[in-house]
Design an enzyme around this catalytic site. Structure first.
Site: not given
Length: 135
Positions: A11, A85, A89
């Protein structure tokens, strides 16, 4: 999978959702799954309300420290679970990715964080069943 699978929870701040998920997976899998968590922009500390919510479950997050997401962590993982995210990511072909659309517990009270915590637990229980059946 003949070896223990490795799961990475990601996250943004690695201070709430991913930490709760990692703690549940570690606890509920009894060591049968390797667990990592990281954040694309880690906070300085774990969210104290997330710590309190997990303490109610008998899980202590107070010693955890948010960790920066690295490409090495992604490469070393069989399953990468993202939690809000977005584009920060990294994506690598051949990895199993899941996005869990969970509310961010940052700035929320304990009642709201309990709902998020319980959602995470249910998802982790399903993940354990899937991974251990595949092994």
């Amino acid at each position: 999978m003949t070896r223990r699978p490795t799961v990475l929870f990601v996250c943004v701040h690695n201070a709430g959702r991913s930490q709760m998920a990692a703690a549940y997976l570690t606890t509920l899998s009894d060591g049968r799954i390797d667990v990592r968590s990281a954040g694309s922009a880690p906070a300085a500390t774990i969210n104290p309300v997330a710590v309190a919510a997990m303490r109610e479950e008998g899980i202590d997050l107070s010693a955890e420290v948010p960790t920066i997401l690295t490409t090495e962590a992604v490469w070393a993982s069989d399953v990468v679970i993202t939690m809000g995210c977005g584009d920060s990511c990294p994506f690598f072909p051949g990895k199993r990715y899941e996005d869990w659309p969970l509310e961010d517990p940052a700035g929320r009270g304990i009642d709201a964080v309990r709902v998020i915590r319980d959602d995470i637990r249910a998802r982790v229980e399903l993940l354990i069943a899937e991974l251990l059946l595949a092994g």
